[in-house]
Design a protein around this motif. Sequence first.
Motif, mmCIF file in Angstrom:
data_model
loop_
_atom_site.group_PDB
_atom_site.id
_atom_site.type_symbol
_atom_site.label_atom_id
_atom_site.label_comp_id
_atom_site.label_asym_id
_atom_site.label_seq_id
_atom_site.Cartn_x
_atom_site.Cartn_y
_atom_site.Cartn_z
ATOM 1 N N LYS A 96 0.839 -1.214 0.000
ATOM 2 C CA LYS A 96 0.000 0.000 0.000
ATOM 3 C C LYS A 96 0.868 1.256 0.000
ATOM 4 O O LYS A 96 0.557 2.234 -0.693
ATOM 5 C CB LYS A 96 -0.925 0.013 1.210
ATOM 6 C CG LYS A 96 -1.853 -1.179 1.287
ATOM 7 C CD LYS A 96 -3.176 -0.855 0.702
ATOM 8 C CE LYS A 96 -4.107 -2.040 0.837
ATOM 9 N NZ LYS A 96 -4.989 -2.147 -0.296
ATOM 10 N N GLU B 55 2.544 1.588 -3.529
ATOM 11 C CA GLU B 55 1.552 2.001 -4.529
ATOM 12 C C GLU B 55 1.320 3.510 -4.493
ATOM 13 O O GLU B 55 1.069 4.122 -5.527
ATOM 14 C CB GLU B 55 0.207 1.318 -4.259
ATOM 15 C CG GLU B 55 0.140 -0.134 -4.598
ATOM 16 C CD GLU B 55 -1.155 -0.795 -4.147
ATOM 17 O OE1 GLU B 55 -1.427 -1.904 -4.629
ATOM 18 O OE2 GLU B 55 -1.892 -0.227 -3.302
ATOM 19 N N ARG B 56 1.402 4.071 -3.326
ATOM 20 C CA ARG B 56 1.122 5.496 -3.134
ATOM 21 C C ARG B 56 2.377 6.365 -3.198
ATOM 22 O O ARG B 56 2.317 7.563 -2.983
ATOM 23 C CB ARG B 56 0.397 5.692 -1.793
ATOM 24 C CG ARG B 56 -1.015 5.140 -1.842
ATOM 25 C CD ARG B 56 -1.565 4.792 -0.472
ATOM 26 N NE ARG B 56 -2.952 4.338 -0.582
ATOM 27 C CZ ARG B 56 -3.319 3.120 -0.976
ATOM 28 N NH1 ARG B 56 -2.406 2.227 -1.304
ATOM 29 N NH2 ARG B 56 -4.587 2.793 -1.061
#
Length: 186
Positions: free
Chosen positions: A119, A122-123
């Motif tokens: 996560k 991905e960011r």
Amino acid sequence: MSEALLVIDYTNDFVASDGRLTCGEPGQNIEGRLASILQGFHQNEKEIFFPVDVHEENDPYHPETELFPPHNIRGTKGREQYGQVQTFLDDLGEEWPQHIHWMDKTRYSAFAGTPLELKLRERGITHLHLVGVCTDICILHTAVDAYNRGFQLTVHEDAVQSFNADGHAWALGHFQDCLGANVVSG
């Protein structure tokens, strides 16, 4: 540099006076500062993660069963966030903004057995801010894993705490001296 806030284990069981494994008053004393940091990240729509310890009642296979009394049992009030942090979540309602994430964890590190690293990558997150409890357990293990994965770290010393004052002080030094973390206050 893209930043994220990790609010680690700031639950009733770890902080409230009647919590099952509480650090008590030291943990309660950081509530205002932690809530302020949380609000700042939220107002700027920066990514916020809540990696939260979860256990099953009478789990004979979890290693902590031998080490600690039962705590953060799934579905109990003890697993809810403490004080102003729970109020913050309640005020969000049922539909949270996309930049706020809840993540169950079953080990000390927020990275162990969770999709946290995925996560974050991905960011485009490269810098983590750590707050919560306990400084010398879950904050420490998360910080070491973050360091080993190449993340920059800021530990807010006025928004982390433990039930072990010596362990708390040792961990703060370790963050700075061995992990190169920026340890800040205020």
